[in-house]
Design an enzyme around this catalytic site. Structure first.
Site, PDB file in Angstrom:
ATOM      1  N   ASN A  70       4.251  22.115 -50.712  1.00 59.36           N
ATOM      2  CA  ASN A  70       4.048  21.547 -49.411  1.00 59.36           C
ATOM      3  C   ASN A  70       4.012  20.067 -49.501  1.00 59.36           C
ATOM      4  OD1 ASN A  70       1.525  19.840 -48.388  1.00 59.36           O
ATOM      5  ND2 ASN A  70       0.730  21.196 -49.953  1.00 59.36           N
ATOM      6  N   ASN A 100     -13.412  16.073 -45.172  1.00 57.52           N
ATOM      7  CA  ASN A 100     -12.332  15.373 -46.139  1.00 57.52           C
ATOM      8  C   ASN A 100     -11.850  14.351 -45.586  1.00 57.52           C
ATOM      9  OD1 ASN A 100      -9.771  15.001 -47.240  1.00 57.52           O
ATOM     10  ND2 ASN A 100     -10.111  16.415 -48.706  1.00 57.52           N
ATOM     11  N   CYS A 131      -3.486  12.982 -52.640  1.00 61.58           N
ATOM     12  CA  CYS A 131      -2.545  13.504 -52.106  1.00 61.58           C
ATOM     13  C   CYS A 131      -1.163  12.929 -52.684  1.00 61.58           C
ATOM     14  CB  CYS A 131      -2.716  13.166 -50.622  1.00 61.58           C
ATOM     15  SG  CYS A 131      -1.263  13.931 -49.726  1.00 61.58           S
ATOM     16  N   GLY A 244      -7.692  25.312 -57.269  1.00 60.58           N
ATOM     17  CA  GLY A 244      -6.161  25.465 -57.640  1.00 60.58           C
ATOM     18  C   GLY A 244      -5.861  26.778 -58.069  1.00 60.58           C
ATOM     19  N   GLY A 245      -5.184  27.588 -57.206  1.00 66.96           N
ATOM     20  CA  GLY A 245      -4.515  28.995 -57.456  1.00 66.96           C
ATOM     21  C   GLY A 245      -5.491  29.996 -57.667  1.00 66.96           C
TER      22      GLY A 245
HETATM   23  C1  LIG Z   1      -0.632  23.269 -46.814  1.00 66.87           C
HETATM   24  C2  LIG Z   1      -1.506  22.762 -47.702  1.00 66.87           C
HETATM   25  C3  LIG Z   1      -2.288  21.445 -46.931  1.00 66.87           C
HETATM   26  C4  LIG Z   1      -3.137  20.863 -47.918  1.00 66.87           C
HETATM   27  N1  LIG Z   1      -3.779  19.459 -47.143  1.00 66.87           N
HETATM   28  C5  LIG Z   1      -4.795  19.045 -47.982  1.00 66.87           C
HETATM   29  C6  LIG Z   1      -5.447  17.999 -47.321  1.00 66.87           C
HETATM   30  O1  LIG Z   1      -5.052  17.610 -46.141  1.00 66.87           O
HETATM   31  N2  LIG Z   1      -6.122  17.241 -47.936  1.00 66.87           N
HETATM   32  C7  LIG Z   1      -6.483  17.574 -49.162  1.00 66.87           C
HETATM   33  O2  LIG Z   1      -7.398  16.905 -49.769  1.00 66.87           O
HETATM   34  N3  LIG Z   1      -5.838  18.569 -49.840  1.00 66.87           N
HETATM   35  C8  LIG Z   1      -4.983  19.373 -49.102  1.00 66.87           C
HETATM   36  N4  LIG Z   1      -4.119  20.290 -49.866  1.00 66.87           N
HETATM   37  C9  LIG Z   1      -4.573  20.697 -51.218  1.00 66.87           C
HETATM   38  C10 LIG Z   1      -5.513  21.925 -51.315  1.00 66.87           C
HETATM   39  O3  LIG Z   1      -6.843  21.370 -50.607  1.00 66.87           O
HETATM   40  C11 LIG Z   1      -5.823  22.322 -52.780  1.00 66.87           C
HETATM   41  O4  LIG Z   1      -6.275  21.116 -53.457  1.00 66.87           O
HETATM   42  C12 LIG Z   1      -4.534  22.737 -53.381  1.00 66.87           C
HETATM   43  O5  LIG Z   1      -3.811  23.413 -52.436  1.00 66.87           O
HETATM   44  C13 LIG Z   1      -4.838  23.580 -54.675  1.00 66.87           C
HETATM   45  O6  LIG Z   1      -5.454  24.790 -54.324  1.00 66.87           O
HETATM   46  P1  LIG Z   1      -4.826  26.114 -54.063  1.00 66.87           P
HETATM   47  O7  LIG Z   1      -3.855  26.377 -54.988  1.00 66.87           O
HETATM   48  O8  LIG Z   1      -5.874  27.151 -53.734  1.00 66.87           O
HETATM   49  O9  LIG Z   1      -4.069  26.117 -52.847  1.00 66.87           O
HETATM   50  C14 LIG Z   1      -3.144  21.104 -49.212  1.00 66.87           C
HETATM   51  C15 LIG Z   1      -2.742  22.155 -49.802  1.00 66.87           C
HETATM   52  C16 LIG Z   1      -1.797  23.169 -48.913  1.00 66.87           C
HETATM   53  C17 LIG Z   1      -1.240  24.196 -49.624  1.00 66.87           C
END
Ligand SMILES: Cc1cc2nc3c(=O)[nH]c(=O)nc-3n(C[C@H](O)[C@H](O)[C@H](O)COP(=O)(O)O)c2cc1C
Length: 304
Positions: A70, A100, A131, A244-245
């Protein structure tokens, strides 16, 4: 009955260790008709900034073999609209709400937080200094120890509420940054934010997200998260919230064993709306099978 109650530092108690991950769950309301928000130990809202942000132009999401990339670029409604429009739903949830925050400058983080401090129902904050998809702000605050030291110290002085710093895996040694957070009295660190990733359409030869390089999330990054949590748990005393994942209950157990005290669910929310219910059920069954009465007994118990 297994006790799933989870204490994160001194200030945050959750009814279970499963939270939503920022940015994958909107402000709680977008998925409220599809997922029972009450099942979560807490909700972490999408990153909020002082002013509304449109985010990056599209395309800003693409699917990969084992996850997604993303490049949303912190699109959000801004802190004033958040307080005006989202407080009603969020303040009535039985789980805790962690807001957040992000910003282009240190002042922006501080001003956003000051506005949120008027809201009694907010249990605490997750500070996004990781980010990967914005030109200003984001990871530039979370990659250099001296910059992180300054901003965490400043934000810490502004609030007595639970304060967790969300760290990036896109650094040389995440432990050094977690140590800075501990030194500046953060209550916890969360990890990991997305991992740098890119994908290219071979027919058009164009990148599949607008910024070319975006943030990879989903099952592909789980081992990276586990490794970062494992080594950080050995380096600091403050609790770690693992991200993460994660896609199932077994993944959550793995995170807890590596050293996470709680977890956040991100990308899984896009492909399994029942994930939180299945995870909680698995956790109970696993604890029963292991003869454990309290889920927190698993934290850091990997046998090395
Ligand atoms: C579509 C999308 C938008 C995200 N937006 C944010 C955000 O606004 N702020 C943030 O701290 N992390 C954001 N993240 C990161 C997630 O919170 C998370 O740290 C990351 O996706 C890893 O976890 P996952 O593999 O379970 O998705 C975003 C992730 C995705 C996929």
């Amino acid at each position: 009955m297994i006790d799933l109650t989870t204490q994160i530092g001194l200030k945050l108690q959750l009814k279970n260790p499963v939270l939503t991950a920022s940015g994958t769950f909107g402000y709680g309301d977008e998925l409220a008709d599809l997922i029972d928000l009450n099942r979560f130990g807490g909700i972490v809202t999408k990153s909020l900034t002082l002013h509304p942000r449109a985010g990056n132009p599209s395309p800003r999401i693409t699917e990969t073999t084992a996850g997604m990339i993303n490049s949303i670029g912190l699109a959000n409604i801004g802190v004033d609209a958040f307080i005006e429009q989202k407080s009603e739903l969020l303040s009535h949830l039985p789980g805790k709400v962690i807001v957040n925050i992000a910003g282009r400058t240190e002042d922006e983080y501080a001003d956003t937080l000051k506005k949120l401090e008027s809201q009694e129902w907010i249990a605490g904050y997750e500070m996004n200094v990781s980010c990967p998809n914005v030109r200003e702000g984001g990871i530039e605050f979370g990659a250099k120890p001296e910059i992180l030291n300054h901003i965490v110290g400043r934000i810490r002085d502004l609030t007595n509420r639970f304060l967790m710093i969300k760290l990036s895996p896109n650094v040389t040694d995440i432990r050094v940054l977690a140590e800075v957070c501990q030194k500046r009295s953060a209550d916890a660190v969360s990890m990991i934010n997305t991992v740098y990733g890119a994908a290219i359409d071979i027919k058009t030869r164009k990148p599949l997200v607008n910024t070319v390089i975006g943030g990879l999330s989903g099952p592909a990054i789980k081992p990276i998260a586990v490794a970062n949590i494992y080594k950080t748990h050995r380096a600091v005393d403050i609790p770690i919230v693992g991200i993460g994942g994660i896609s199932c209950g077994a993944d959550v157990v793995e995170f807890l064993l590596a050293g996470a005290s709680a977890v956040e669910l991100g990308t899984v929310n896009f492909f399994n709306l029942n994930a939180v219910a299945e995870i909680l059920e698995f956790l109970e069954e696993y604890c029963v099978a292991q003869g454990i009465g309290v889920v927190t007994e698993l934290v850091g118990k990997v046998k090395v």
